[in-house]
Design a protein around this motif. Sequence first.
Motif, PDB file in Angstrom:
ATOM      1  N   LEU A 102      45.498 -35.359  27.896  1.00 24.42           N
ATOM      2  CA  LEU A 102      46.858 -35.039  27.453  1.00 24.42           C
ATOM      3  C   LEU A 102      47.526 -36.294  26.869  1.00 24.42           C
ATOM      4  N   THR A 108      57.171 -37.815  32.347  1.00 24.45           N
ATOM      5  CA  THR A 108      56.298 -38.318  33.420  1.00 24.45           C
ATOM      6  C   THR A 108      56.716 -39.732  33.839  1.00 24.45           C
ATOM      7  N   GLY A 134      44.608 -35.758  38.926  1.00 25.83           N
ATOM      8  CA  GLY A 134      44.681 -35.330  37.521  1.00 25.83           C
ATOM      9  C   GLY A 134      45.161 -36.495  36.667  1.00 25.83           C
ATOM     10  N   ILE A 140      49.690 -42.783  35.094  1.00 29.60           N
ATOM     11  CA  ILE A 140      50.532 -42.898  36.303  1.00 29.60           C
ATOM     12  C   ILE A 140      49.981 -43.994  37.216  1.00 29.60           C
ATOM     13  N   ASP A 158      40.259 -36.914  38.809  1.00 29.65           N
ATOM     14  CA  ASP A 158      40.402 -35.876  37.787  1.00 29.65           C
ATOM     15  C   ASP A 158      39.171 -34.966  37.891  1.00 29.65           C
ATOM     16  N   ILE A 159      39.324 -33.738  37.435  1.00 27.89           N
ATOM     17  CA  ILE A 159      38.184 -32.833  37.409  1.00 27.89           C
ATOM     18  C   ILE A 159      37.348 -33.086  36.149  1.00 27.89           C
ATOM     19  N   SER A 160      37.928 -33.804  35.191  1.00 28.92           N
ATOM     20  CA  SER A 160      37.247 -34.059  33.921  1.00 28.92           C
ATOM     21  C   SER A 160      36.597 -35.443  33.911  1.00 28.92           C
ATOM     22  N   SER A 189      37.079 -34.948  41.164  1.00 28.99           N
ATOM     23  CA  SER A 189      37.364 -33.994  42.238  1.00 28.99           C
ATOM     24  C   SER A 189      38.270 -32.874  41.730  1.00 28.99           C
ATOM     25  N   PRO A 207      47.944 -29.434  35.565  1.00 34.24           N
ATOM     26  CA  PRO A 207      48.214 -28.403  34.563  1.00 34.24           C
ATOM     27  C   PRO A 207      49.209 -27.423  35.186  1.00 34.24           C
TER      28      PRO A 207
END
Length: 300
Positions: A102, A108, A134, A140, A158-160, A189, A207
Amino acid sequence: MTTKRSITSLEVFLQSFFKDEKKLLLANYPGLTLHRLRDDIKLHAFLNGVDSEELFDFPYIPYHSNPITLFFEKLKLGVPLEYITGYAYFYRSLYKVTPDVLIPRSETEILVELATLEIQKNYSNRTCRLIDVGTGSGIIALTLMMEDFATLEVVASDISEEALILAQENLFNLHYTISAKHSVKFIKSDRLKDIEGNFDIILSNPPYIKRLLDRGSVHHQVLSYEPEMALFLDDESYDIWFEDFFKSIYQKLNQDGLSLIEGHELYLEGLAEKAIKIGFSKVEVIKDYTGRNRFLRLKK
Ligand SMILES: C[S@@+](CC[C@H](N)C(=O)[O-])C[C@H]1O[C@@H](n2cnc3c(N)ncnc32)[C@H](O)[C@@H]1O
């Protein structure tokens, strides 16, 4: 017969491009100014090895492989400026971004500020264990590591896999601004499922757009270029996704810990009720600078 093409400076070309393509540009880049465009061209040129104060006074020859020509071509297609240059500003730093992550949003920065206040207030004399769930480009986690109020033991998850690789590249690029007293681990994760140990601060900008119901309200440029995985959750499992997340936050948050979660203005009140049911005793919805509900602040 030969046609005579006059050679103009980049500045003259840019001004007439901006005038001629204004309608298309504003449809893709709301609020875009000539000034912003000039800055991005400067950044793009610099990243492509052209570092010159006089860039805009030089003659502009739009041959195909000229990086500036590629910039204008992508601009006409509506590619987000940050994906054209490959960089985005967040807080006080420049982060590498690719279409795998993103593009950082200014709201943020409020989440980072809220976390900074908590760190300043409670962790000046003890290590703070913190996770950014994420993490995407890492903005962050890395921004907080640039502050010097406390020693941070950070997990960026992150899952990615692609996002984690990029976040590590940003750590590498920015490491000279980060004190060696902090540590960071990058972990793949699904939310907190593969994360070990407890935390003082759990942060996340997950998300939070409903894939079907909210699709129509998302700008077409975001839909075309930003990663689905960073934006959307399935409508039917939306509530349960957050309930599971909140339950694991409750389990992994230290007794005096704090969790800050960015979310959708329309759903945060409902999610706050779920958090109360799960057992959080202090649940607050916090607004962004436009007055929209934007964050959940959770304490046990
Ligand atoms: C809205 S983006 C936020 C990125 C970055 N933290 C920021 O604020 O710009 C959401 C991030 O969550 C990641 N993500 C999506 N589903 C996830 C899941 N189930 N567990 C962990 N991360 C997830 C995405 O890959 C994406 O990087």
